[in-house]
Design a protein around this motif. Sequence first.
Motif, mmCIF file in Angstrom:
data_model
loop_
_atom_site.group_PDB
_atom_site.id
_atom_site.type_symbol
_atom_site.label_atom_id
_atom_site.label_comp_id
_atom_site.label_asym_id
_atom_site.label_seq_id
_atom_site.Cartn_x
_atom_site.Cartn_y
_atom_site.Cartn_z
ATOM 1 N N LEU A 115 0.984 -1.460 0.138
ATOM 2 C CA LEU A 115 0.066 0.002 0.278
ATOM 3 C C LEU A 115 0.965 1.555 0.161
ATOM 4 C CD1 LEU A 115 -2.590 1.449 -0.198
ATOM 5 C CD2 LEU A 115 -2.664 0.692 2.716
ATOM 6 N N ILE A 116 2.077 1.243 0.642
ATOM 7 C CA ILE A 116 2.455 2.698 0.699
ATOM 8 C C ILE A 116 3.005 2.815 -0.777
ATOM 9 C CG2 ILE A 116 5.172 3.647 1.720
ATOM 10 C CD1 ILE A 116 4.194 2.112 4.624
ATOM 11 N N ALA A 119 0.614 4.011 -3.020
ATOM 12 C CA ALA A 119 1.169 5.125 -2.673
ATOM 13 C C ALA A 119 2.040 6.276 -3.245
ATOM 14 C CB ALA A 119 0.498 5.214 -1.340
ATOM 15 N N PRO A 126 1.168 11.632 -1.515
ATOM 16 C CA PRO A 126 0.353 10.702 -1.182
ATOM 17 C C PRO A 126 -0.641 10.660 0.130
ATOM 18 C CG PRO A 126 2.349 9.929 -0.915
ATOM 19 C CD PRO A 126 3.331 11.495 -1.393
ATOM 20 N N LEU A 128 -3.365 8.358 2.836
ATOM 21 C CA LEU A 128 -3.601 7.949 3.084
ATOM 22 C C LEU A 128 -4.780 7.805 4.515
ATOM 23 C CD1 LEU A 128 -0.351 5.436 2.756
ATOM 24 C CD2 LEU A 128 -2.482 5.033 1.440
ATOM 25 N N THR A 152 -7.920 9.635 -1.966
ATOM 26 C CA THR A 152 -6.931 9.673 -0.973
ATOM 27 C C THR A 152 -6.384 8.046 -1.803
ATOM 28 O OG1 THR A 152 -7.958 10.296 0.640
ATOM 29 C CG2 THR A 152 -6.901 9.007 0.818
ATOM 30 N N GLN A 153 -5.351 7.425 -1.536
ATOM 31 C CA GLN A 153 -4.450 6.328 -2.439
ATOM 32 C C GLN A 153 -4.393 4.803 -1.173
ATOM 33 O OE1 GLN A 153 -2.581 9.348 -2.541
ATOM 34 N NE2 GLN A 153 -3.427 9.382 -4.607
ATOM 35 N N GLY A 154 -5.341 5.208 -0.204
ATOM 36 C CA GLY A 154 -5.769 4.079 0.374
ATOM 37 C C GLY A 154 -6.128 3.604 2.363
ATOM 38 N N LEU A 155 -6.617 2.872 2.277
ATOM 39 C CA LEU A 155 -6.804 3.038 4.577
ATOM 40 C C LEU A 155 -6.208 2.246 4.484
ATOM 41 C CD1 LEU A 155 -10.094 4.167 5.487
ATOM 42 C CD2 LEU A 155 -9.496 2.249 5.672
ATOM 43 N N ILE A 156 -5.590 2.391 5.894
ATOM 44 C CA ILE A 156 -5.580 1.209 7.462
ATOM 45 C C ILE A 156 -6.429 0.993 8.420
ATOM 46 C CG2 ILE A 156 -3.735 0.842 8.297
ATOM 47 C CD1 ILE A 156 -2.101 3.353 6.344
ATOM 48 N N LEU A 195 4.781 4.383 8.718
ATOM 49 C CA LEU A 195 4.990 5.543 8.086
ATOM 50 C C LEU A 195 5.705 6.594 7.731
ATOM 51 C CD1 LEU A 195 0.915 4.421 8.062
ATOM 52 C CD2 LEU A 195 2.200 4.868 5.980
ATOM 53 N N VAL A 223 -0.616 11.265 6.387
ATOM 54 C CA VAL A 223 -1.662 10.141 7.075
ATOM 55 C C VAL A 223 -2.320 11.007 7.945
ATOM 56 C CG1 VAL A 223 -2.202 7.825 8.054
ATOM 57 C CG2 VAL A 223 -0.039 8.373 7.086
#
Length: 276
Positions: A115-116, A119, A126, A128, A152-156, A195, A223
């Motif tokens: 994911l990192i 992104a 980026p 997140l 957004t490039q993704g979620l955690i 991160l 983030v």
Amino acid sequence: MTPRPPSRRPSENRGQSAPSRPRRPAGDIPEDDLIYGRHTVLAALENRRSLNRIWAISQLRSDTRFQPLLQEAKARGAIIDGASHQRLDQITRGANHQGIAAQVTPYRYWDLETLIARAQSATSQPVLVAVDGVTDPHNLGAIVRTAEAMGTQGLILPQRRAVGVNATVMKVAAGALETFPVARVVNLNRALTELKSAGFWVYGTAAGEYPPLHTVNLTGAAVLVAGSEGEGLSRGIAQNCDLLVSIPLRGATPSLNVSVATGMALYELFRQRGAD
């Protein structure tokens, strides 16, 4: 190895047909296994989401948008069932199914490292989102939908004390999860530390006397960490953030829903990025 059952003697059940397997009641499918609605199911089909079974009214099975996708899903192993509106009402427990529903297989999470890397390769700045203890699938689905819409490039997500990606989340996200990556981690604090090492600045949203969101320079790799519905950020997560920021409230309402607050914060992050 499972032992083979003993052979039936020829005299047993002679002349009788084999008992049929009892049919599962139409409404007995776990709610977390179901997605429904034309837009949500169409997005799942277009993105080759793994589906166990699909129920659709006859009009949709012959619809030019759905027919080839249903055939493709069938070729990949999904069972396609014709269904009336009444049966779909039973399956979805009276939800607004719009003539189609599907039983999904478990969501496949991304690993954090991938994911990192994804992104960082997508943009020079980026963004997140991480969520700390969000337990309502409607809130998580709304966060996913907003995050994907904003770019957004993704979620955690943490594995414990938080809702995962289930069918309710998928439904509220309205197709966003078909293209939006989500990673689930054992320890969110360790993930935030990783991160930071990768060059991200970690911002936590919190109520109280913290710098207002719009007064902080939020550019660069970032983030955004959102807290739980009732308690906000846990102490350990708050301490691990590089900076806590607040959303100034002018009315009598003392706080915002977590998905609303996350959406407002994401807007400010991307407003500061301009056209990037």
